[in-house]
Design a protein around this motif. Structure first.
Motif, PDB file in Angstrom:
ATOM      1  N   LYS A   1       0.857  -1.183   0.000  1.00  0.00           N
ATOM      2  CA  LYS A   1       0.000   0.000   0.000  1.00  0.00           C
ATOM      3  C   LYS A   1       0.893   1.233   0.000  1.00  0.00           C
ATOM      4  N   GLU A   2       0.331   2.372  -0.382  1.00  0.00           N
ATOM      5  CA  GLU A   2       1.101   3.615  -0.370  1.00  0.00           C
ATOM      6  C   GLU A   2       0.341   4.691   0.395  1.00  0.00           C
ATOM      7  N   MET A   3       1.070   5.421   1.225  1.00  0.00           N
ATOM      8  CA  MET A   3       0.499   6.543   1.954  1.00  0.00           C
ATOM      9  C   MET A   3       1.376   7.768   1.701  1.00  0.00           C
ATOM     10  N   LYS A   4       0.758   8.856   1.224  1.00  0.00           N
ATOM     11  CA  LYS A   4       1.500  10.073   0.893  1.00  0.00           C
ATOM     12  C   LYS A   4       1.251  11.141   1.957  1.00  0.00           C
ATOM     13  N   LEU A   5       2.342  11.797   2.365  1.00  0.00           N
ATOM     14  CA  LEU A   5       2.250  12.848   3.360  1.00  0.00           C
ATOM     15  C   LEU A   5       3.048  14.058   2.893  1.00  0.00           C
ATOM     16  N   ARG A   6       2.726  15.209   3.442  1.00  0.00           N
ATOM     17  CA  ARG A   6       3.502  16.421   3.208  1.00  0.00           C
ATOM     18  C   ARG A   6       4.431  16.655   4.397  1.00  0.00           C
ATOM     19  N   PRO A   7       5.590  17.229   4.208  1.00  0.00           N
ATOM     20  CA  PRO A   7       6.516  17.430   5.326  1.00  0.00           C
ATOM     21  C   PRO A   7       5.960  18.314   6.438  1.00  0.00           C
ATOM     22  N   LYS A   8       5.045  19.240   6.100  1.00  0.00           N
ATOM     23  CA  LYS A   8       4.463  20.117   7.118  1.00  0.00           C
ATOM     24  C   LYS A   8       3.004  19.749   7.405  1.00  0.00           C
ATOM     25  N   ILE A   9       2.737  18.448   7.434  1.00  0.00           N
ATOM     26  CA  ILE A   9       1.383  17.972   7.670  1.00  0.00           C
ATOM     27  C   ILE A   9       0.915  18.364   9.071  1.00  0.00           C
TER      28      ILE A   9
END
Length: 204
Positions: free
Chosen positions: A80-88
């Motif tokens: 599976k893939e989960m995408k996040l932003r560095p300033k989440i």
């Protein structure tokens, strides 16, 4: 196989794996015909070549069955893939961490991708710090299969479940939550008041 084998003698192996020894090709073919099996060259580079008596049609069928089973087993391992932003923000972080926990609990690997945009690309330490935090909070569920590394504008880490499917849910005691607010520890049930035993009524 059979008449296609071009050699004067072979090291013959019987149908049950027993060593027959070095025999002429004619004798090997005759032995194969006597037991209604094929003479199959299994080690052509050996001197002399190694041949085995077997049912070649059955061997091909069983090999194809094993290959199909192997492919099915490989397909069961899902990434599976989960995408996040560095300033989440904290809420989104907890929500996405909850999804990762569920994937791991189901026995799936998870590819975690930190996406950098614009000036964020000059601050890779933000992504690494976020991945380190995730790895620490998921330590009782997952192992790091592929350490955090930069891939163009993204930073990627792959984690895999520690235990096989189904076992994590039974184990309990996870450290990191499901994404929703952490549930408070259940308060201990109040001790039951002692039940008084009524005094026995003396018999008349």
């Amino acid at each position: 196989m059979n008449d296609q084998i071009r050699t004067k003698e072979v090291r013959l192996v019987g149908p049950a794996g027993e060593q027959v020894g070095i025999v002429s090709i004619d004798k090997a073919l005759q032995l194969a015909a006597d037991v209604d099996l094929d003479l199959v060259e299994v080690a052509p580079t050996a001197r002399p070549p190694v041949c085995k008596l077997m049912d070649y049609g059955k061997y091909k069928y069983e090999s194809a069955q094993k290959a199909r089973a192997s492919r099915r087993n490989q397909q069961q391992t899902v990434i599976k893939e989960m995408k996040l932003r560095p300033k989440i923000d904290k809420h989104d972080y907890e929500t996405k961490k909850g999804h990762i926990v569920r994937f791991l609990t189901a026995g799936d690997k998870v590819k975690i991708t930190i996406m950098f945009r614009g000036r964020e690309q000059s601050r890779p330490e933000l992504g690494r710090r976020l991945l380190d935090k995730l790895a620490e909070e998921l330590a009782d569920l997952a192992i790091i299969e592929s350490a955090a590394k930069q891939d163009g504008r993204n930073m990627i880490m792959v984690v895999a479940p520690i235990r096989p499917k189904g076992e994590i849910a039974k184990g309990g005691g996870r450290k990191g939550g499901r994404g929703e607010a952490e549930q408070a520890e259940p308060a201990e049930a109040p001790a039951e008041a002692p039940t008084e035993t009524p005094a026995e009524t003396p018999e008349a």
